[in-house]
Structures are given as C-alpha cells and as structure tokens.
Design an enzyme around this catalytic site. Structure first.
Site, PDB file in Angstrom:
ATOM      1  N   ASP A  36       4.100   3.401   6.511  1.00 48.32           N
ATOM      2  CA  ASP A  36       3.332   3.231   7.745  1.00 48.32           C
ATOM      3  C   ASP A  36       4.146   2.633   8.878  1.00 48.32           C
ATOM      4  O   ASP A  36       5.237   2.094   8.674  1.00 48.32           O
ATOM      5  CB  ASP A  36       2.149   2.292   7.485  1.00 48.32           C
ATOM      6  CG  ASP A  36       2.577   0.819   7.432  1.00 48.32           C
ATOM      7  OD1 ASP A  36       3.506   0.502   6.661  1.00 48.32           O
ATOM      8  OD2 ASP A  36       2.004   0.010   8.175  1.00 48.32           O
TER       9      ASP A  36
ATOM     10  N   ASP B 255      14.590  -1.353   1.162  1.00 52.57           N
ATOM     11  CA  ASP B 255      15.599  -1.504   2.226  1.00 52.57           C
ATOM     12  C   ASP B 255      16.325  -2.850   2.078  1.00 52.57           C
ATOM     13  O   ASP B 255      17.371  -2.896   1.476  1.00 52.57           O
ATOM     14  CB  ASP B 255      15.034  -1.270   3.633  1.00 52.57           C
ATOM     15  CG  ASP B 255      13.756  -2.023   3.917  1.00 52.57           C
ATOM     16  OD1 ASP B 255      13.422  -2.948   3.160  1.00 52.57           O
ATOM     17  OD2 ASP B 255      13.104  -1.712   4.922  1.00 52.57           O
TER      18      ASP B 255
ATOM     19  N   ARG C  56       0.388   6.835   7.210  1.00 50.28           N
ATOM     20  CA  ARG C  56       0.516   6.876   5.748  1.00 50.28           C
ATOM     21  C   ARG C  56       0.069   8.219   5.178  1.00 50.28           C
ATOM     22  O   ARG C  56       0.526   8.629   4.121  1.00 50.28           O
ATOM     23  CB  ARG C  56      -0.338   5.773   5.104  1.00 50.28           C
ATOM     24  CG  ARG C  56       0.100   4.349   5.395  1.00 50.28           C
ATOM     25  CD  ARG C  56      -0.678   3.396   4.493  1.00 50.28           C
ATOM     26  NE  ARG C  56      -0.612   2.010   4.911  1.00 50.28           N
ATOM     27  CZ  ARG C  56       0.378   1.170   4.614  1.00 50.28           C
ATOM     28  NH1 ARG C  56       1.405   1.589   3.922  1.00 50.28           N
ATOM     29  NH2 ARG C  56       0.348  -0.085   5.034  1.00 50.28           N
TER      30      ARG C  56
ATOM     31  N   GLU D 140       7.976   1.813  -6.344  1.00 46.99           N
ATOM     32  CA  GLU D 140       8.084   1.406  -4.943  1.00 46.99           C
ATOM     33  C   GLU D 140       8.171   2.639  -4.052  1.00 46.99           C
ATOM     34  O   GLU D 140       8.674   3.686  -4.465  1.00 46.99           O
ATOM     35  CB  GLU D 140       9.348   0.556  -4.724  1.00 46.99           C
ATOM     36  CG  GLU D 140       9.141  -0.939  -4.930  1.00 46.99           C
ATOM     37  CD  GLU D 140       8.513  -1.612  -3.711  1.00 46.99           C
ATOM     38  OE1 GLU D 140       7.859  -0.928  -2.901  1.00 46.99           O
ATOM     39  OE2 GLU D 140       8.688  -2.826  -3.573  1.00 46.99           O
TER      40      GLU D 140
ATOM     41  N   LYS E 227       0.822  -1.190   0.000  1.00 53.56           N
ATOM     42  CA  LYS E 227       0.000   0.000   0.000  1.00 53.56           C
ATOM     43  C   LYS E 227       0.868   1.257   0.000  1.00 53.56           C
ATOM     44  O   LYS E 227       0.414   2.341  -0.313  1.00 53.56           O
ATOM     45  CB  LYS E 227      -0.877   0.001   1.262  1.00 53.56           C
ATOM     46  CG  LYS E 227      -1.757  -1.220   1.410  1.00 53.56           C
ATOM     47  CD  LYS E 227      -2.417  -1.196   2.808  1.00 53.56           C
ATOM     48  CE  LYS E 227      -3.087  -2.519   3.068  1.00 53.56           C
ATOM     49  NZ  LYS E 227      -3.529  -2.601   4.493  1.00 53.56           N
ATOM     50  N   GLY E 228       2.120   1.084   0.402  1.00 52.56           N
ATOM     51  CA  GLY E 228       2.965   2.231   0.708  1.00 52.56           C
ATOM     52  C   GLY E 228       3.231   3.155  -0.457  1.00 52.56           C
ATOM     53  O   GLY E 228       3.476   4.355  -0.265  1.00 52.56           O
TER      54      GLY E 228
END
Lengths: 195, 181
Positions: A165, A109, A171, A105, A48-49
């Site tokens: 989040d 990380d 968010r 994206e 969802k990010g």
C-alpha cells in the site's frame, strides 16, 4: 489541495504482472512442498501487506498446513510514534512450539520489522523458523537476515499493489507497480520528477 | 537510551527513534577510526561512524548533504574499509533516509531533516523540529582533522571525545546560521 488517488493512473510502471506473480508463487509453493517433504508447516502471515501473497501461496503448497496471522505496529503509524516501541497488534492465535514455521512477508526492505518478528517468534520455540518473501529490496537493507524463499528481487523503487500500500490504498491491484513520485511528492521528489 | 545524546543532525535523532522503535540497540559515535597519518605518524584524518548497532555488529553512517560532500564521505569510507576490513559499515544516503520516511509516511518530515535544514538536531526524546536553522550549504558534515576526532585521539577513544566534536560542530553551525564569522 489534497490530491485524489486514482488507483491505476497513479501507477507509473507495472513491475510485475499478475501472470508473473502467479507463476512465481506456484514455483515457490512447489519448492516449499519439496523442502518440507510431507511435514506439517505453519504459515505466519504478517498483516496487512502479505494477505494476497499468503492466500495464493498457501494454495500452491501441497502439504498439511496451518495458518496464523500477526500484525505489528509500524513506525510512524501512531500518534506517539516518536517515543514509542513496536507493538504486537495481533498475536498468534495458537502455539508454535516445536512447529515448523514459515514467515510469509510481502516485502523485505530495511529488515527492521522482520528482525523484530524473528526474535519474537524464536522466543516461542518453534522447531524451525524460515522466511518467505514475495519481494526483496536489498538496496534498502539495514538488518541482514537470511531469507529462505524470495519471489522477486526488485530495484529500489516505491512499489504498490498485490497487498502493498501507500496510505492504505492500492493493495487491491492485481499487479505490483511503481507509484508515480507525484503521488507522494515532497518538494525534493517533485523537483526530481519535474512536477 | 540516553535522551541527552547530542546528535549532530536531526536525521540522526530520527534514526535513533526508529532503531529504538524496533528494539535495535545502538550507541552514538562510540569509536573513532584513524584513516590518515602524516610522516611523523600523527593521525591527520579520522572517521567516526554515527551509530554502532552491537546486536548486528554494524556501523551506520548517515549522510544527508549534497553530492559533492557525499563523495568526500564515500572516499573516507573506502579508506576505512581498506584499513579496517573486518568492519561492517553501511552508508545511509539522503535518498535512503527519504525512502525510509516515505515508507513510514513522513515525507514532509524528511524535507525538514535532510541536508543543512536538519543540521540542528532536536533533542533526542522530542519529535523532530518543525523549523530548522538554515546554515551554509558548504558546511561539511563529515569529520575533519580540525575537529576533535583528529590526530591526538587514538582509535580506542570513545564517546566523550566524539560527543564533544558533535557539540563543537553544532556550535559552529549555529554561528554560521547567525552570520558570525
């Protein structure tokens, strides 16, 4: 006792302001438009990010484009995670065969999720497959994946906002900020942070 | 993957579960690299990275103990890189592991898996232990000459010797936890 989240007070430092993000997204959009030079492109956003980034980036790209959305399960996100495998929670809604595809994206990380996604999408035979991320946190990288477009390289801090989040919250912040350690503190973090 | 893998530390078992989740193939301590020899040419110190990820051609070494012991491991890692410059290896520190657990919403679990608290590994197929045996904080999780991956083992030696080392390490820790000499 459970600590009640406070959207703004829980952020210790603003890492990227709304203006900085907007400026950089516009730059990325211009570069992508130049690189694809009139060819249609399919943006694949990873829920969802990356939603806010996707929404802004697609409007900064001056190309004929399609969008699609994917969601993959995250380790620790389910009751059976300890013996589970990553799952596609939402697959592409259309074929990408022989398409120019750009994965969008929010943050890279470890690269574990992206590595899985790239292998999955390559199996669908796109003409090209590139990667665009708003944030890159190289200090945490396990899997080295060439990234074509990077918004910001950030330090090794836990960041939220602009789609990112913690526990599904934060968010909707318009900026990217560093979450205060006491928000997520286990004993070690609490001790280090003096809380 | 083999659920009987004898991990030396619970954090390694958790890492294996994460790698499995993301379909990244791994093997546990598949190779031992000699890094120091005496004048007679015998190996007196060696290094066995915890994981090898063949698809990424990457060795992964996890360390979740105190800074003093991390320094020792850093030294061994520098030596390894000097002697085997073609090796791609990453050291995964305690802070990296904690950050990973935070990312996956498992901060509380990280407390149980870090440092000596995590020295007794859960069976690989099971969730991480909720209670771990306390062992002395002076215990070095790094490979030492006294353990199996030592002098008489050539570089090509693989899993049987190194898993024996892990089992011996676990027995030593269990004795320490029980107060045995």
């Amino acid at each position: 006792m459970t600590r009640a989240p406070d959207l703004h007070a829980d952020v210790g430092e603003i890492l990227l302001t709304e203006e900085q993000i907007a400026t950089r997204v516009a730059e990325l959009g211009r570069r992508i438009s130049e690189d694809y030079a009139g060819r249609p492109v399919t943006l694949v956003s990873v829920l969802k990010g990356s939603l806010p980034f996707m929404a802004d980036l697609m409007r900064a790209i001056d190309l004929p484009l399609r969008i699609d959305l994917m969601e993959v399960s995250s380790y620790g996100g389910g009751a059976t995670e300890s013996s589970g495998l990553v799952r596609i929670l939402k697959d592409l809604s259309a074929t990408i065969e022989r398409e120019d595809v750009l994965i969008v994206e929010d943050i890279i990380d470890t690269g574990l999720t992206l590595n899985y996604l790239v292998r999955y999408l390559r199996g669908k035979n796109p003409a090209t497959l590139r990667i665009c991320t708003l944030l890159d946190k190289p200090a945490r990288r396990l899997v080295e994946i060439p990234v074509d477009y990077i918004g910001f390289t950030i330090p090794d801090q836990f960041v939220v906002g602009y789609g990112l989040d913690y526990g599904e919250l934060y968010r909707n912040l318009r900026f990217v900020g560093v979450l205060k350690p006491e928000v997520y503190a286990g004993p070690a973090e609490a001790e280090a942070a003096g809380v | 993957m083999d659920s009987s893998t004898p991990f030396a530390h619970a954090s390694e078992a958790e890492m294996a579960r994460i790698l499995d989740f993301y379909a990244v193939r791994w093997s546990y301590e598949p190779e031992t690299f000699p890094i120091l020899w005496n004048l007679d040419g015998d190996v007196v110190e060696s290094f066995s990275p915890d994981f090898y990820l063949p698809d990424l051609d990457l060795y992964l070494e996890m360390t979740t103990l105190r800074q003093k012991l991390v320094r020792k491991k850093n030294r061994k890692l520098r030596r390894l890189r000097e002697l085997y410059p073609g090796i791609n290896i990453k050291l995964f520190y305690e802070r990296d592991f904690r950050a990973l657990m935070l990312k996956y919403g498992k901060v509380a679990l990280a407390d149980g898996l870090s440092g000596t608290l995590g020295q007794v590994a859960a069976p690989y197929g099971d969730p991480a232990p909720t209670a771990a045996i306390r062992a002395t904080d002076e215990t070095d999780e790094t490979d030492t000459p006294a353990e199996a991956d030592s002098g008489d083992i050539p570089a090509a030696t693989v899993s049987t010797a190194t898993t024996s080392a892990a089992r011996r390490r676990n027995r030593r820790l269990a004795r320490a936890a029980a107060g045995a000499p």
